[in-house]
Motif scaffolding. Structure first.
Motif: not given
Length: 953
Positions: A745-766
């Protein structure tokens, strides 16, 4: 005027023979011949349009002929668009039936195939009947052209009478330009610096170019005359030359005028080469002032020959240019420091100009009796001397107060005298515009006077009306806007919270109203004024000014052919929503519909009627800041022509309609501030023309099979600007993130990544997800929230060479900050809510990671904030001499840390007590803002910061 819509229709007619529409037309007997006849008529009319446009100003019959032509053209454009929409609908539904077989889509299918074919046949016959009727009307118009004797063909330039100027002026008649005169005179008398505008030959160049830039009627020529006749200027220059350049730029005429002024006789030369040689010989080793008044030419090659012949003048020679166009000043070699942008007169100065004419030969009693109303009339001029002179001259022959009141009550464009005395000055600027830009200027008449025009919103409105052609419509729109701005059609530029805004000068706005007459119509909901039905039938664009909870004015329902309907402060209630339903059933020609609110309000609409799907021509639908809106009707997916959907700020909107994949022309989906949005349909991933998708939530919805995933971003490589991705905590597989191909996505200049969700921390692969979500290398702004990984340093992060702003919030598991000091362009850094970080040390600076050529850590950082670092105790970034930061070299005492830092904020970090020589090199910079909020136990540390502040000054 008419040329734009005629060209648009002709393009559509010509294209019919080259696409699938031709095959469909053949099924309706006789339509193909009708289309050919239409094409011939339009080509014949187009050939004489230039001459008709020239005569429009002075001949009322020609105006009426052009109005009829415009009306037929608009109607035909609607019919052709209806035809193309039917074809588009057929194509989309045909593809759906081939690809999708789910029960949901079967329910959503429109008609059984046999019924569908019958319906298409009815549509074709209906369109054929409309085409035949329009052809009859166009026949009459085409035949009438013969009666007016229009000339065919001609040049692109529309010739208008341009007044020739001279250097003579009565200074006592000029008001309010003393300061401007002194500034220009100062620039003329100043010696040329060593840095000439022609850098390649600065030692040879004997002149400097100064430009006075401003809109028509602002007094540029007057100012040049004042400067030209100044006594100090007369003494300073051995030769003073005045040439009225005007348009077209005739090199031989101009050269003769220059030479005649120098030698005080008429030169007996006809060749440009001989004239220029004579000029060169005449000014050699003389200090000259050349005024080139009213320059329009943007062809640099025509100016170069003069430029070269004038270089032999003595250093300190000046060329003073007056122009309406900043680009002309640039072409003639004017540096930005030598451009003088002429401002408007003050209200008092404008009154002085007006009263000087209006009160000529009146008694003191008369003047006193009329002064209050005269001052109100002067405000209509909005600081424009030309308008003040015009209205003053008009009032001079109106003796009574009632007659003056009549002038005050009328818009300037409604005054008949304005056509002959005021507007011709603006017609010159208007016809100097390319034809495709003229229609963009005229569209601004849809706004009320003194309206703050949002640049991006205006360009979107131009798009919706079909004014911008090609794949890069947004870029073309920006070019058109800049073109208008350079020619002073816009003013009062500023940036506010909504973006870049400007205004139109009041008299320029009146001129636009004059040109468009009844085509653009402003309706005030508080007024109950009734107009003739014929007026409503001609209106194509309208803005409705709503007040309080007033009902819609009845007149809106009469705007049957309106293409733009823009509401300002629409008051939402059940009655309003019922009225909207009625409108959607009647105003079926709409291209732009703006139902937005400018800010949060509980008075917004709560429901969009399903009848919105009947607006088949719609290109733009703006619902922004309707905070009570909770859903969009599925029928919105029937708008196959829709290019722009704005739901920004619709904070209670929960999901987008399932069938949005049908909107194959959608380019922009503005959906920031829709935090309650839990479902984005999978079909959006098929819209490869999509340039804007501000907010995407993934996973966490009961209809996961139909919800858009990260992988569905794969084909959306035209995305540009900002993208916020939420719900990353719901993603279960790395492949999904890899398939997103954010790096493409060459024309993207501003990116926000939010790692919110319902999977438990044990299963997280952030940590794996973050690595897979590699953004484009040209990314400028990055924000990451809610990351649950134990380390945070993906391989791609340190390669973002253009990253200017980085925000890292809510990282509950990391204990050590990443080596952010190596980011070469980082200017703003925000770090917050990292409860396990106890110490910030050398690793933060990138020690051991910086390339050997680096002499600084955080070389461009200006603004640094730490917030809610609740367990942070120590900030130890002392750099001992000889510390190795690279395998091959060591840091010396010349190594810098944050050399450009100007703002440091430490907030809610109550355990921070130890600063071991924090950033010793900050003594070398000027830290303008330093704030550290500490509790009483850390008062000593705060005192230490205060003690050190002397070194930051």
């Amino acid at each position: 005027m008419a040329d734009a819509i005629v060209s648009t229709v002709l393009e559509q007619l010509v294209s019919i023979g080259y696409n699938e529409a031709e095959q469909e037309i053949r099924l309706v007997v006789g339509v193909k011949d009708e289309v050919k006849k239409l094409t011939r008529n339009f080509k014949t009319i187009q050939d004489v349009l230039e001459d008709a446009e020239k005569r429009w100003v002075k001949e009322e019959n020609v105006r009426n002929w052009l109005e009829e032509l415009k009306d037929v053209s608009y109607d035909l454009d609607d019919v052709l668009d209806e035809w193309n929409t039917a074809l588009l609908k057929s194509k989309v539904e045909g593809e759906e039936k081939k690809v999708e077989n789910s029960s949901i889509l079967k329910v959503c299918s429109f008609l059984p195939s046999s019924c569908f074919r019958i319906n298409q046949a009815i549509v074709r016959h209906d369109i054929a009947h409309k085409i035949t009727k329009l052809n009859e009307r166009l026949d009459v118009i085409a035949n009438e052209r013969l009666r007016y004797g229009f000339q065919s063909g001609g040049t692109e330039t529309i010739d208008l009478e341009q007044q020739k100027t001279t250097s003579f002026i009565d200074e006592f008649q000029v008001c309010g330009r003393e300061e401007s005169k002194n500034r220009v005179v100062s620039m003329l008398l100043g010696e040329s610096s060593q840095e000439s505008p022609f850098k390649e030959s600065s030692q040879e160049s004997g002149f400097q170019t100064i430009s006075i830039v401003g809109m028509g009627g602002l007094g540029k020529t007057t100012l040049a005359q004042l400067a030209f006749n100044d006594k100090d200027v007369k003494k300073h220059f051995e030769k003073r030359i005045w040439v009225c350049v005007s348009d077209p730029f005739d090199e031989i005429r101009i050269a003769k005028a220059i030479l005649e002024s120098i030698i005080d006789s008429t030169p007996n030369l006809v060749e440009l080469e001989n004239l220029l040689q004579a000029i060169q010989q005449s000014i050699k080793n003389k200090k000259f002032l050349l005024v080139m008044d009213d320059v329009w030419n943007e062809d640099s090659s025509q100016w170069e020959c003069f430029q070269n012949s004038l270089k032999c003048g003595l250093r300190g020679s000046k060329i003073l240019v007056t122009t309406r166009n900043k680009s002309v000043a640039n072409i003639m070699g004017t540096r930005s420091t030598h451009m003088y942008f002429l401002e408007k007169l003050s209200e008092e100065e404008c009154w002085s100009v007006l009263s000087n004419k209006a009160f000529f030969d009146r008694t003191d009693e008369e003047c006193e009796h009329l002064e209050d109303i005269g001052r109100k009339i002067a405000r209509k001029c909005d600081g424009l001397p030309l308008a003040a002179k015009f209205l003053g001259g008009l009032l001079q022959f109106r003796r009574t107060r009632d007659q003056w009141q009549s002038v005050l009550d009328n818009q300037i464009w409604e005054l008949k005298e304005a056509e002959q005395k005021l507007f011709p000055h603006f017609q010159l600027s208007y016809y100097d515009l390319p034809s495709e830009v003229r229609q963009c200027f005229l569209y601004c008449a849809v706004f009320p006077k003194d309206y703050e025009i949002d640049r991006k919103k205006l360009i979107r409105l131009w798009m919706a009306q079909g004014y911008l052609k090609g794949d890069d419509m947004e870029i073309i729109g920006q070019v058109y806007f800049d073109n208008l701005a350079m020619r002073s059609f816009f003013q009062d530029f500023k940036t506010d919270k909504t973006g870049f805004v400007c205004k139109m000068h009041d008299v320029v706005y009146d001129f636009a109203q004059y040109l468009t007459k009844n085509e653009f119509f402003l309706i005030n909901a508080a007024d109950n004024e009734v107009y003739d039905n014929e007026l409503y039938e001609k209106v194509r664009h309208s803005m409705i000014l709503c007040r309080s909870n007033l009902s819609f004015p009845v007149s809106i329902h009469k705007l049957k052919k309106v293409r733009s309907l823009l509401f300002k402060n629409l008051w939402g209630n059940s009655e309003t929503e019922e009225q909207l339903l009625d409108l959607f059933g009647q105003l079926t020609c709409l291209r732009s519909l703006d139902l937005s609110w400018p800010y949060y309000s509980m008075n917004s609409i709560s429901k969009l009627p399903k009848e919105v799907g009947q607006l088949i021509h719609l290109r733009l639908l703006d619902l922004s800041w309707n905070t009570r809106l909770t859903e969009l009707p599925e029928s919105i997916c029937h708008l196959y022509n829709l290019q722009i959907l704005n739901i920004h700020g619709c904070c209670y909107l929960k999901e987008l309609p399932l069938g949005m994949g049908r909107l194959i022309n959608l380019r922009h989906l503005y959906n920031l501030r829709t935090d309650r949005l839990k479902f984005v349909p999978k079909g959006l991933g098929r819209l490869t023309s999509l340039c804007t998708l501000k907010y995407l939530v993934v996973g966490g919805h009961c209809n996961d099979d139909e919800a858009m995933t990260l992988g569905d971003l794969q084909q959306l490589n035209n995305l540009q600007g900002t993208l916020h991705i939420s719900g990353l905590g719901n993603v279960k597989g790395i492949r999904e993130a890899t398939n997103a191909q954010l790096v493409n996505k060459k024309h993207l200049h501003d990116l926000v990544l939010r790692f919110d969700g319902e999977i438990t921390d044990i299963e997280r692969i952030d940590h794996l997800l973050l690595q897979a979500l590699q953004p484009p290398l040209d990314l400028e702004i990055l924000e990451i929230r809610g990351y649950k990984g134990f380390t945070m340093c993906p391989n791609w992060l340190m390669h973002l060479a253009r990253l200017r702003e980085l925000k890292l919030y809510s990282f509950p598991n990391i204990e050590q900050l990443p080596p952010l000091g190596i980011l070469p362009a980082l200017q703003v850094l925000r770090i917050g809510s990292m409860p396990k970080v106890k110490k910030v040390g050398l690793e933060f600076l990138g020690i051991g990671t910086l390339p050997s050529s680096s002499s600084a850590s955080f070389p461009q950082l200006q603004d640094l904030t730490f917030d809610f670092m609740e367990n942070w105790e120590e900030w130890d970034c002392e750099i001992p001499p000889g510390t190795v930061h690279d395998n091959n070299s060591s840091i010396t005492c010349t190594f810098m840390v944050m050399p450009r830092l100007s703002s440091l904020l430490i907030r809610n970090c109550f355990k921070l007590k130890k600063l071991k020589q924090p950033y010793e090199d900050l003594r070398k910079v000027s830290l303008e803002h330093l704030k550290h909020d500490l509790d009483a136990s850390a008062a000593a540390l705060k005192s230490e910061w205060r003690r050190r502040r002397w070194m930051f000054k």
